[in-house]
Design an enzyme around this catalytic site. Structure first.
Site, PDB file in Angstrom:
ATOM      1  CB  THR A  13      -9.004  -5.428  -3.121  1.00 14.72           C
ATOM      2  OG1 THR A  13      -9.270  -6.509  -2.245  1.00 14.72           O
ATOM      3  CG2 THR A  13      -9.972  -4.319  -2.870  1.00 14.72           C
ATOM      4  CB  VAL A  14      -5.300  -3.244  -5.955  1.00 18.73           C
ATOM      5  CG1 VAL A  14      -4.748  -2.127  -6.834  1.00 18.73           C
ATOM      6  CG2 VAL A  14      -5.242  -2.836  -4.486  1.00 18.73           C
ATOM      7  CE  LYS A 104       2.650  -2.265   1.671  1.00 17.77           C
ATOM      8  NZ  LYS A 104       1.375  -1.900   2.220  1.00 17.77           N
ATOM      9  CD  GLU A 128       2.379   8.106  -7.780  1.00 17.30           C
ATOM     10  OE1 GLU A 128       2.955   8.735  -8.649  1.00 17.30           O
ATOM     11  OE2 GLU A 128       2.593   8.288  -6.561  1.00 17.30           O
ATOM     12  CB  VAL A 131       4.588   5.783  -1.398  1.00 21.18           C
ATOM     13  CG1 VAL A 131       4.575   6.715  -0.185  1.00 21.18           C
ATOM     14  CG2 VAL A 131       5.878   4.990  -1.457  1.00 21.18           C
ATOM     15  CB  ILE A 135      -1.538  10.370  -2.539  1.00 16.51           C
ATOM     16  CG1 ILE A 135      -2.746  10.103  -1.647  1.00 16.51           C
ATOM     17  CG2 ILE A 135      -1.049  11.799  -2.347  1.00 16.51           C
ATOM     18  CD1 ILE A 135      -2.397  10.089  -0.165  1.00 16.51           C
ATOM     19  N   GLY A 186     -12.782  -2.569   8.903  1.00 18.59           N
ATOM     20  CA  GLY A 186     -12.104  -3.149   7.742  1.00 18.59           C
ATOM     21  C   GLY A 186     -10.879  -2.358   7.303  1.00 18.59           C
ATOM     22  CE  LYS A 204       2.569   2.253   2.461  1.00 15.43           C
ATOM     23  NZ  LYS A 204       1.336   2.291   3.245  1.00 15.43           N
ATOM     24  N   GLY A 301      -7.012   1.486  -0.046  1.00 16.33           N
ATOM     25  CA  GLY A 301      -8.359   1.211  -0.540  1.00 16.33           C
ATOM     26  C   GLY A 301      -8.333   0.904  -2.025  1.00 16.33           C
TER      27      GLY A 301
HETATM   28  N1  HSE Z   1      -1.860  -1.091   5.266  1.00 18.39           N
HETATM   29  C1  HSE Z   1      -1.623   0.198   4.692  1.00 18.39           C
HETATM   30  C2  HSE Z   1      -2.245   1.280   5.561  1.00 18.39           C
HETATM   31  C3  HSE Z   1      -2.213   0.364   3.302  1.00 18.39           C
HETATM   32  O1  HSE Z   1      -2.893   0.994   6.569  1.00 18.39           O
HETATM   33  O2  HSE Z   1      -2.054   2.435   5.228  1.00 18.39           O
HETATM   34  C4  HSE Z   1      -1.410  -0.250   2.204  1.00 18.39           C
HETATM   35  O3  HSE Z   1      -0.147   0.338   2.057  1.00 18.39           O
END
Ligand code: HSE
Length: 428
Positions: A13-14, A104, A128, A131, A135, A186, A204, A301
């Protein structure tokens, strides 16, 4: 114009989001940053969706096709997990390539070795999106407010947990129902264990603590509790007292000691972190020169994470040559980690107590003998039942002292079940 050749390892996805941005913003990046990214090779076990021909990338199942290619300047690692991600990043740095990763787990567990390697080879290692996805918290700490020291970092860094707690608060539903809702929408992984047990947040905060305080914090050093035991009952009582439960990732300095922990935490409903809703993330910094500041946004996301990766690519393009990496944590001497037993907190306590004269006196006597001050006591008076919930808010006490007192309270004949204890934080 700097032409930079990119090898993308991990095309989920990313990765697909990164490719979309590099394609759609190519002209902007050329004009604004003077750099032109060419994605030469994309590696994945299965290529789910071929980028269009315009990208002109080749596809491979072998990381070696990126790592052994002298044309490739930057390796983007987006496969996640410890291995083979670690070997890939090591090999890329050792062969003189810069690395961008959103991993992470890798940075939290092996960052220190990888930064040392990057320094030795004079390459850059950017992370970046590890975490809070896009952002810019890593850049804010390492560059945006460089020159600040930190007293504390408080993060809502897991969107799944924040969504679940928010649902439990607004819909007064159970943890299980809120989790099902998160999965339906989702947000949660199909196996959301690492989210709800707090481990994702522990990764994180270990990264943020290392960066902000210059102290090597291993994931195993982070006291970690998840949200699976949080009940709608406690959320409702807390709201009546203008308190809200959030899963906070905390790194806090007190003199020469640092405590780093993840646990459900009661905070004032008036604090800005209390109004972080749904899947949003936020990091609240107590910086010694800037003062208090908060960054928030979508911490997960496709496009948010891809945004962080692309910003790292632009940083690689424009970073000065050499082993100067603002985001590589310096290790400060003399700062020690404080274990959870010795951390002082205020606590919310709920016990199921027999509704008869003397019960409250027995509870407060135990707390008083333990040296635990009580700031407020409440009983749900509307209930006509043999056992009623009694809520006590304590003054500061150590974990160790509180545990002993709670064991003694639980042993009273007019107390039913195990007392609930939730830590409170005053963030101002
Ligand atoms: N699974 C993490 C969350 C997102 O729900 O924030 C990815 O770091």
């Amino acid at each position: 114009m700097k032409r930079l050749c990119v090898g993308l390892i991990g095309y989920g996805t990313v990765g697909q989001g990164v490719v979309k941005i590099l394609k759609s913003s190519r002209a902007v990046f050329r004009k604004k940053y003077g750099c032109d990214f060419h994605v030469k090779t994309i590696v994945d076990r299965i290529i789910h969706k071929k980028p269009t021909a315009e990208l002109n990338a080749r596809y491979s199942k072998r990381p070696a096709d990126v790592l052994g290619d002298p044309d490739i300047d930057i390796v983007v690692e987006l496969i996640g997990g410890k291995q083979p991600a670690k070997s890939i990043v090591e090999s890329a740095l050792a062969s003189g390539k810069d690395v961008v990763t959103a991993n992470k787990d890798l940075i939290a567990n092996h960052g220190i070795e990888l930064f040392a390697l990057a320094n030795r080879t004079g390459r850059h290692l950017y992370y970046e999106s590890a975490v809070g996805a896009g952002i810019p918290i890593i850049k804010t700490i390492s560059e945006g407010i460089a020159g600040n020291g930190f007293d504390a970092v408080y993060g809502i860094v897991n969107g799944t947990c924040n969504f679940i707690l928010d649902e439990m608060t607004t819909k007064q539903c159970s943890f299980a129902d809120a989790l099902k809702d998160a999965q339906r929408k989702g947000y949660a992984e199909s196996d959301p264990t690492l989210d709800v047990n707090g481990v994702d947040s522990a990764h994180k905060i270990a990264i943020l603590a290392n960066l902000a305080f210059g102290k090597l914090v291993r994931v195993r050093d982070v006291h970690t509790e998840g949200i699976t035991h949080i009940s709608a009952t406690d959320i409702a009582f807390a709201e009546q007292m203008d308190l809200r439960i959030k899963l906070l990732a905390i790194a806090k300095k007190d003199g020469r000691s640092l405590d780093v922990r993840v646990h459900p935490t009661l905070i004032s409903t008036r604090h800005s972190l209390a109004s972080i809703h749904g899947i949003f993330n936020a990091v609240y910094l107590k910086a010694d020169k800037l003062g208090n500041a908060m960054l928030s946004g979508e911490g997960a996301g496709q496009m948010s994470a891809a945004s962080g990766v692309v910003s790292d690519l632009i940083n690689c393009a424009n970073a000065p040559a050499g082993p100067i990496n603002a985001n590589n944590p310096e290790q400060v001497k003399g700062l020690t980690l404080r274990g959870i037993d010795n951390i002082e907190c205020k606590f919310y306590i709920r016990v199921q107590a027999k509704d008869e004269p003397g019960t409250l006196a027995q509870i407060t006597t135990i707390l008083g003998r333990a040296g635990i001050g009580i700031n407020s006591v409440q009983q749900a008076v509307h209930e006509v039942a043999a056992f009623v919930p009694v809520i006590l808010l304590t003054d500061y006490t150590t974990e160790r002292t509180l545990r002993r007192a709670l064991n003694a309270i639980q042993a009273l004949s007019n107390i039913k079940g195990k007392p609930v204890a939730i830590r409170m934080e005053t963030l101002w």
